[in-house]
Write an enzyme that holds these catalytic residues in place. Sequence first.
Site, mmCIF file in Angstrom:
data_model
loop_
_atom_site.group_PDB
_atom_site.id
_atom_site.type_symbol
_atom_site.label_atom_id
_atom_site.label_comp_id
_atom_site.label_asym_id
_atom_site.label_seq_id
_atom_site.Cartn_x
_atom_site.Cartn_y
_atom_site.Cartn_z
ATOM 1 N N GLU A 104 0.868 -1.199 0.000
ATOM 2 C CA GLU A 104 0.000 0.000 0.000
ATOM 3 C C GLU A 104 0.893 1.233 0.000
ATOM 4 O OE1 GLU A 104 -3.476 1.021 0.005
ATOM 5 O OE2 GLU A 104 -2.294 2.862 -0.165
ATOM 6 N N GLN B 93 -14.367 6.541 2.296
ATOM 7 C CA GLN B 93 -14.903 7.315 1.169
ATOM 8 C C GLN B 93 -16.423 7.525 1.229
ATOM 9 O OE1 GLN B 93 -13.285 5.632 -2.570
ATOM 10 N NE2 GLN B 93 -11.534 4.932 -1.381
ATOM 11 N N LYS C 97 -20.200 -1.645 -6.878
ATOM 12 C CA LYS C 97 -18.873 -1.460 -6.279
ATOM 13 C C LYS C 97 -19.011 -0.527 -5.081
ATOM 14 C CE LYS C 97 -16.264 -2.387 -10.513
ATOM 15 N NZ LYS C 97 -15.793 -3.719 -10.126
ATOM 16 N N THR C 98 -19.053 -1.101 -3.896
ATOM 17 C CA THR C 98 -19.265 -0.320 -2.672
ATOM 18 C C THR C 98 -18.425 -0.910 -1.541
ATOM 19 O OG1 THR C 98 -21.138 -1.741 -2.079
ATOM 20 C CG2 THR C 98 -21.658 0.299 -3.220
ATOM 21 N N CYS D 143 -19.880 3.234 -6.009
ATOM 22 C CA CYS D 143 -21.103 3.819 -5.460
ATOM 23 C C CYS D 143 -21.928 4.542 -6.525
ATOM 24 C CB CYS D 143 -20.829 4.756 -4.301
ATOM 25 S SG CYS D 143 -22.377 5.056 -3.411
ATOM 26 N N ALA E 33 -19.713 -1.552 1.206
ATOM 27 C CA ALA E 33 -20.624 -2.552 1.758
ATOM 28 C C ALA E 33 -20.383 -3.904 1.079
ATOM 29 C CB ALA E 33 -22.061 -2.100 1.556
ATOM 30 N N CYS F 233 -26.370 0.912 -1.152
ATOM 31 C CA CYS F 233 -26.225 2.302 -1.551
ATOM 32 C C CYS F 233 -27.233 3.148 -0.776
ATOM 33 C CB CYS F 233 -26.479 2.384 -3.054
ATOM 34 S SG CYS F 233 -25.969 3.939 -3.717
HETATM 35 P P1 FAD Z 1 -10.243 1.586 -1.948
HETATM 36 O O1 FAD Z 1 -10.914 1.711 -0.627
HETATM 37 O O2 FAD Z 1 -10.316 2.714 -2.904
HETATM 38 O O3 FAD Z 1 -8.761 1.128 -1.689
HETATM 39 C C1 FAD Z 1 -7.843 0.848 -2.713
HETATM 40 C C2 FAD Z 1 -6.459 0.927 -2.079
HETATM 41 O O4 FAD Z 1 -5.498 0.441 -3.031
HETATM 42 C C3 FAD Z 1 -6.062 2.358 -1.726
HETATM 43 O O5 FAD Z 1 -5.610 2.426 -0.394
HETATM 44 C C4 FAD Z 1 -4.967 2.684 -2.730
HETATM 45 O O6 FAD Z 1 -3.983 3.571 -2.192
HETATM 46 C C5 FAD Z 1 -4.377 1.296 -2.979
HETATM 47 N N1 FAD Z 1 -3.650 1.208 -4.254
HETATM 48 C C6 FAD Z 1 -3.917 1.863 -5.404
HETATM 49 N N2 FAD Z 1 -2.974 1.556 -6.323
HETATM 50 C C7 FAD Z 1 -2.133 0.680 -5.741
HETATM 51 C C8 FAD Z 1 -0.959 0.010 -6.184
HETATM 52 N N3 FAD Z 1 -0.457 0.201 -7.409
HETATM 53 N N4 FAD Z 1 -0.329 -0.824 -5.328
HETATM 54 C C9 FAD Z 1 -0.821 -1.039 -4.065
HETATM 55 N N5 FAD Z 1 -1.923 -0.394 -3.592
HETATM 56 C C10 FAD Z 1 -2.565 0.441 -4.431
HETATM 57 N N6 FAD Z 1 -19.570 2.588 -0.545
HETATM 58 C C11 FAD Z 1 -20.573 2.206 0.286
HETATM 59 O O7 FAD Z 1 -20.623 1.044 0.700
HETATM 60 N N7 FAD Z 1 -21.540 3.081 0.681
HETATM 61 C C12 FAD Z 1 -21.521 4.373 0.297
HETATM 62 O O8 FAD Z 1 -22.394 5.147 0.692
HETATM 63 C C13 FAD Z 1 -20.472 4.817 -0.559
HETATM 64 N N8 FAD Z 1 -20.405 6.098 -0.956
HETATM 65 C C14 FAD Z 1 -19.332 6.523 -1.675
HETATM 66 C C15 FAD Z 1 -19.248 7.872 -2.000
HETATM 67 C C16 FAD Z 1 -18.146 8.355 -2.685
HETATM 68 C C17 FAD Z 1 -18.080 9.810 -3.027
HETATM 69 C C18 FAD Z 1 -17.106 7.472 -3.057
HETATM 70 C C19 FAD Z 1 -15.882 7.998 -3.774
HETATM 71 C C20 FAD Z 1 -17.191 6.128 -2.754
HETATM 72 C C21 FAD Z 1 -18.309 5.629 -2.068
HETATM 73 N N9 FAD Z 1 -18.447 4.289 -1.760
HETATM 74 C C22 FAD Z 1 -19.484 3.873 -0.968
HETATM 75 C C23 FAD Z 1 -17.568 3.298 -2.410
HETATM 76 C C24 FAD Z 1 -16.483 2.739 -1.506
HETATM 77 O O9 FAD Z 1 -15.739 3.768 -0.910
HETATM 78 C C25 FAD Z 1 -15.577 1.828 -2.330
HETATM 79 O O10 FAD Z 1 -16.372 0.909 -3.036
HETATM 80 C C26 FAD Z 1 -14.606 1.087 -1.443
HETATM 81 O O11 FAD Z 1 -13.714 1.999 -0.839
HETATM 82 C C27 FAD Z 1 -13.856 0.019 -2.229
HETATM 83 O O12 FAD Z 1 -12.832 -0.544 -1.474
HETATM 84 P P2 FAD Z 1 -11.448 -1.000 -2.176
HETATM 85 O O13 FAD Z 1 -10.578 -1.473 -1.082
HETATM 86 O O14 FAD Z 1 -11.747 -1.875 -3.324
HETATM 87 O O15 FAD Z 1 -10.869 0.337 -2.784
#
Ligand code: FAD
Length: 528
Positions: A153, A161, A423-424, A279, A426, A458
């Site tokens: 990370e 988010q 994609k959330t 989201c 949740a 959502c």
């Molecule tokens: P992320 O949480 O984005 O984490 C990805 C991680 O990978 C980050 O820490 C990043 O630094 C790391 N990374 C990136 N590139 C690399 C690399 N090359 N090497 C190693 N690490 C890397 N979800 C809900 O459930 N309810 C909601 O109400 C909701 N509202 C939202 C509102 C907004 C405005 C936004 C932007 C998102 C919302 N979401 C919501 C969506 C939710 O935040 C994401 O679906 C969730 O964070 C996905 O988790 P993730 O771990 O896949 O991605």
Amino acid sequence: MSFKTLSKNYSVSPQLSFDDVRAAAAQGFKTIICNRPDGEEAEQPTAEAISAEASALGLGFAHIPVTSGAITKADVAAHAAALRDNPGPVLAFCRSGGRSTELWQRAQAQLAANAPVTDTVYDVIIVGGGSAGIAIATSLLKRQRSLNIAIIEPSNDHYYQPGWTMVGGGVFTPEITRRAESTVMPRGVTWLKAAASGFEPEHNRVLLADGRAVTYKMLVACPGIKLDWDAIPGLSEALGKNGVTSNYRYDLAPYTQQLVRETKDGRALFTQPPMPIKCAGAPQKAMYLSCHQWERGGTLRGTNVSFHNAGAVLFGVAHYVPALMNYVERYGINLKFESKLVAIDGARKVATFEQKQGDTVTRVEEPFDMIHVVPPQVAPDFIRTSPLAAPSGFIEVDEATLQHKRFSNIFALGDAAGTSNAKTAAAARKQAPVVAVNLLAAMAGKPLPAAYDGYGSCPLTVERGKIVLAEFGYGGKLLPSFPKWFNDGARPTSFAWFLKASMLPWIYWHGMLKGQEWLAKPKAAAHA
Ligand code: FAD
């Protein structure tokens, strides 16, 4: 001009002026790479002129012109060769810095081909320490404390988010949504603070942007989704000023609230790009909360609000649409379906849309006083160009077991997974226990016992104090967590608001990230 540092040896920049070249030399850069073809814009200095200035200052120079959205393998190979053959630190530039960033990311796999491999073989390597990465690490450790896990990370910060909608709506302060990554790293996990840049699944290796390679027995990939701001000409430069905002960035969500407070009349535009996005309700959530604030302040009547949605329907699951339509009518929102944002001119405050009617696509310019933009979203470049990718660019996993379809010791979850759920966070909360159970079974050579049903949620913030809580799985199947009499997704409820505003942040930091798995018990796979 401030340059964006991607590694200690590589930075990127929008178009350089001669002054910028002199600043780069003063800052210690040794080589400049121009990734822009000559003549893209009338006032653009030629690569030859920049080269002359660079060599007068003793800097190396390479011109590797590439076309936005059409970068080829040969372009990447040329960029990798320039990085290998020239002294660093290197400053690369194009129009916005986007192409130079993509070239660097895609060149990493080639540069790392001879990378030193660290001695440790980790039981599990997790790529990405976001919502999904920390949740899966804690779910694994909860089941087998002795696992030797590393999380790759690069970021110092971890974000909640889902809270950014509430920041844009003036309900949360931004600080509520950010913590130091070090504070969410589970005890006993090795944090490899670097970006992953490629995969060699045949050697069980992940390549790192800093030149190292690390080896695993099992891999979990969850680096999220890429926000492709540069796909819309003019957007990157316009953000944060001239009324252009987005809740999709931590630093910009407060600007949404500032604009809502300042807007007393005029034209407010809200946009939604083509799917997939994280989201899918967030573009509308920003709009409804803004409208409610204007309604309460008595300025809604004088504000002309439009929702430009690249899709053809208001929300992908029909069950929730009537409740949302009540708010569209109440706030007097003009709905523009199949209307895709394609350019922004921040200085003129004009947005350009491509609007589809039947087979005809028309370009329409819309002036605005404020615009809330949700950027197009794609798989991260280093995933899209890797052997792990499906044709969509996302990681090719089985929708139920979340195991990779071609590499049995690889799993994926979160936004980077090539699954059709919403994609959330949740979704990631429900996926983490499934991956934990299945990964440990795969490690022990047993059949995979758990299945993910596509659950995503959502909470649509239709007004301050009320939410339409959408909860559904694969194929739009309704999957409510609460009894109908308590929370009916067809109507907004104050209970769902209470959940979002008061409970969910706490559940996120103290439940999901700590392996508590509340309401997330993995279901049995069909064969189990
Ligand atoms: P992320 O949480 O984005 O984490 C990805 C991680 O990978 C980050 O820490 C990043 O630094 C790391 N990374 C990136 N590139 C690399 C690399 N090359 N090497 C190693 N690490 C890397 N979800 C809900 O459930 N309810 C909601 O109400 C909701 N509202 C939202 C509102 C907004 C405005 C936004 C932007 C998102 C919302 N979401 C919501 C969506 C939710 O935040 C994401 O679906 C969730 O964070 C996905 O988790 P993730 O771990 O896949 O991605």
